[in-house]
Design an enzyme around this catalytic site. Sequence first.
Site, PDB file in Angstrom:
ATOM      1  N   SER A 402       0.836  -1.194   0.000  1.00 25.69           N
ATOM      2  CA  SER A 402       0.000   0.000   0.000  1.00 25.69           C
ATOM      3  C   SER A 402       0.869   1.242   0.000  1.00 25.69           C
ATOM      4  O   SER A 402       2.001   1.229   0.494  1.00 25.69           O
ATOM      5  CB  SER A 402      -0.906   0.019   1.230  1.00 25.69           C
ATOM      6  OG  SER A 402      -0.138   0.251   2.409  1.00 25.69           O
ATOM      7  N   ASP A 403       0.349   2.315  -0.573  1.00 24.44           N
ATOM      8  CA  ASP A 403       0.929   3.613  -0.279  1.00 24.44           C
ATOM      9  C   ASP A 403       0.687   3.845   1.209  1.00 24.44           C
ATOM     10  O   ASP A 403      -0.107   3.161   1.849  1.00 24.44           O
ATOM     11  CB  ASP A 403       0.286   4.700  -1.138  1.00 24.44           C
ATOM     12  CG  ASP A 403       1.200   5.909  -1.322  1.00 24.44           C
ATOM     13  OD1 ASP A 403       2.069   6.137  -0.457  1.00 24.44           O
ATOM     14  OD2 ASP A 403       1.045   6.632  -2.332  1.00 24.44           O
ATOM     15  N   TRP A 404       1.359   4.826   1.775  1.00 19.91           N
ATOM     16  CA  TRP A 404       1.353   4.975   3.238  1.00 19.91           C
ATOM     17  C   TRP A 404      -0.044   5.331   3.747  1.00 19.91           C
ATOM     18  O   TRP A 404      -0.560   6.395   3.452  1.00 19.91           O
ATOM     19  CB  TRP A 404       2.403   6.009   3.631  1.00 19.91           C
ATOM     20  CG  TRP A 404       3.729   5.406   3.965  1.00 19.91           C
ATOM     21  CD1 TRP A 404       4.450   5.599   5.113  1.00 19.91           C
ATOM     22  CD2 TRP A 404       4.510   4.484   3.176  1.00 19.91           C
ATOM     23  NE1 TRP A 404       5.608   4.846   5.076  1.00 19.91           N
ATOM     24  CE2 TRP A 404       5.672   4.159   3.910  1.00 19.91           C
ATOM     25  CE3 TRP A 404       4.333   3.876   1.927  1.00 19.91           C
ATOM     26  CZ2 TRP A 404       6.649   3.275   3.442  1.00 19.91           C
ATOM     27  CZ3 TRP A 404       5.302   3.003   1.450  1.00 19.91           C
ATOM     28  CH2 TRP A 404       6.442   2.711   2.207  1.00 19.91           C
TER      29      TRP A 404
END
Length: 909
Positions: A402-404
Amino acid sequence: MKLSTGLHGIYVLLAACSVSAVPSSSIASLSTVIPSTLLPVPTASASSSLLNSVVSSSLLTSVASSALTSVSLLSSSTVFSVATSVASSVPVSSLSSISASILSSAPASVSSSALSTLSASSLPVSSVASSNVTISASSAPSIPTFNTGTGTETSIITVPITPVPFSPFPTPSDTPIPGVFPETGVSNPPPPSEAPGLGGLIPDFAQAWKTAHAKAKTMLQHFSLEQKDSPLGVRDTDFVTAFPTGVTTASTWNRTLLRMRGVFMGQEHKAKGVHVALGPMMNMGRIAQGGRNWEGFGADPFLSGEAAYETILGMQSSGIQACAKHYINNEQEHKRTQESSNVDDRTQHEIYAHPFMRSVQAGVASVMCSYNLVNDTYACENNKTLNDILKREYAFQGYVMSDWSAQHSTMSAVAGLDMTMPGDITFSSGTSWWGQNLTDFVNNGTIAASRVEDMAERILSSWFLLGQDSSQYPAVNFNAFFPMDEATNEHVDVQEDHFEVVRQIGSAGAVLLKNVGNALPLNKPRSVVLVGNDAGPAFHGPNGFSDRGGDDGILAMGWGSGTANFPYLISPLEAIQARARQDRSSVMWWLDNWNTDGAAGLVQQQDVAIVFVNADSGEDYITVDGNEGDRKNLTLWQNADVLITAVANNNRNTIVVVHSVGPAIVEAWVDHPNVTALVWAGIAGQEAGNSITDVLYGAYNPSGRLPYTIAKSPSDYGAQLITGGGPNDILSIPYTEGLLIDYRHFDALNIDPRFEFGFGLSFTQFAYSNLKVSTIHQSDQNSASLEANWAAGKATPIAEGSSTAIWLHRPLIQVQFVVQNTGKVDGAEIPQLYVHHPASAGEPPSVLKGFDDIFLKHGQRTTVTIALSRYDLSIWDVVAQGWKKPTGTITFSVGASSRDFRLSGTIPL
């Protein structure tokens, strides 16, 4: 819980990969997702170790709000209905892929009845449990379930909390054909000169992946469920190189430089002990104002795909895992965590997914899913994009992270997410969608244990693929969170001589757009005056703004998480003064953009006045001069238009140099008779001043070409930045332009650009001749039936790896022609090949499908070969869910830009 010997490194890599993704002030501790027994035991001198640090953040409150909002949505009744005849053994999450992302994404011209019956093979292989599944015509929506206009979304499609069976996607099993599909590992890819698009070989990483997966399976045999459940340079450290940006490197159109940049970035990450470099970024620059466009490779899928391919081959040959991002449709910063990119299926395949497909073909180890929603489903739990396209169609063997804080549910696991970063739901919250939640979901039968096994296997396989299990792999030797802590920062110098390629890319990426009366190159002018803040050093130094979030002095990097610290930064003022010393020229300067009267007075009676101006952008957690990541307009910054005009009114030889993150409107002064030259210098990294000086003085003959269109008016672009929306709104962003982005839009609507895509001048001239087109005959018959079906106009079959099948991508057509340097100066030319599909295919008038970079001495000629594959000549069939040859005659043109065709021919099919 104890850790098996040798696995400690995989958790180090998960921690280390965070250093180049988000601001250090925004990264929470990973200790919430890594069991405490797996954390390194801190010594007295390292009490503030990377994995134990907890840093609070108030920068990304929109992320937090969005993530928490989704908690209530999980229990809502927003999931669409499906036919009652569907087999009960098929999970609803599988059907959401079909109904919401294939049927509802089809163009309006495609009837619902044509899409009403889909074989089971069209469902994601990972989640289909029945072999006789259909969706009845009555249940197939005839219009998209998402908002088709601007405004806000009324619902979000989530993954239902219901038991989901799982069978993993198969690992590669095909045997490479000797001499045709060379079997190779990521450490030894074919050179750029042998790229498939130049008629070269297609590297086959299947066996390398197969071996890596086997090693991962062996290691995982000894793990418990809890152990399987875990979560432009090297960022936030010192003694590293600040490389040119992605878009500037793409402006070179040079595969060798793209590969070299990747190799050197990979070497520096590895030497710092990092395991995963969070790049390259390959979003498409759909809107000219896009804040992070400078991190990507321009506004064309083919150019972006080739740039990503070479970059990844380079990075991973150095032993570092590359991470293709942001998957997918993350095309603006405004409300990036609260916007739904509503994209039809054909546009998704032909434009936005293509660079990620090329990344998979390069053997990329990981893919980062993006913040936004895609057709009303969050990208990090989108079954269609993650499972069906990425893992089924592209046969991606690595892992999806995932992106953050872009994860929104525990059930994202069944939709294709493999790793959550940084681990907690919102920064520093100490909560997690996975961890104990994932364990509980497995234990109660909601998520299959085999899916968690698959997640861990994918992560470990990438580790093995890159040889990162070696005892010789460098340990992490810096602390991004506490750079002043001498106990955890060894200040390892990894720069070597990489500045040389930085300087070369900066020169090769500079695009000469105007040169009246051979104003350039400069030839020992008696007097030079430099005007503009962009000509000099920043008042507070190159790293004076956190994450480069400010515009002062020479612009050599945008702002945000895709940045690195400058080890130094050469400004044009320093570089030109050094050159002027050789020429015995006088040099004056005026760095105040706002005192235009003073600038006008100084430039009078000077032989040449060079005005340096810029335009900046970045990530949305930083606002610069009212620009919240995305540019609020397309003007140049800091009074630039007025400054240029004032100088041009007072000096007959005014040269303009633009350091810009993307296109800008130059109509206010570009036709001024005293503006004799214009150089679009991109944002070129630490050697920016030297790079542009090499071009201005002719040490480097400019060969850069625009990777996007520069329009005459902002309204000329086919897609615009969409703003607005309240704190809790999901903004609707309809991709109504479809395939017509950038130059495709200008061509289709017959709009004259100021400077077209692919354009760029040189100090010499080139002539094209002797066009020859032929079919490349294959010696093997391994895929004869598939090739015959394609020739008959049938779509590629729905299967594992259907879109990346080597038979579809190997060279089919060979286009040869002669290019000659007819001028008096040695230089490089960028011949470009554009395909023209028959009108019935519904394609843009011209689409880039090939290019090369050739250096010729004056008078020299050479034969250029560009190869086209079946894929290059195909269009996406939304009904058959495959690639097919359109009916009719396909033609092509070869030339120096998207509107400067020199030769034309017909594809012999």
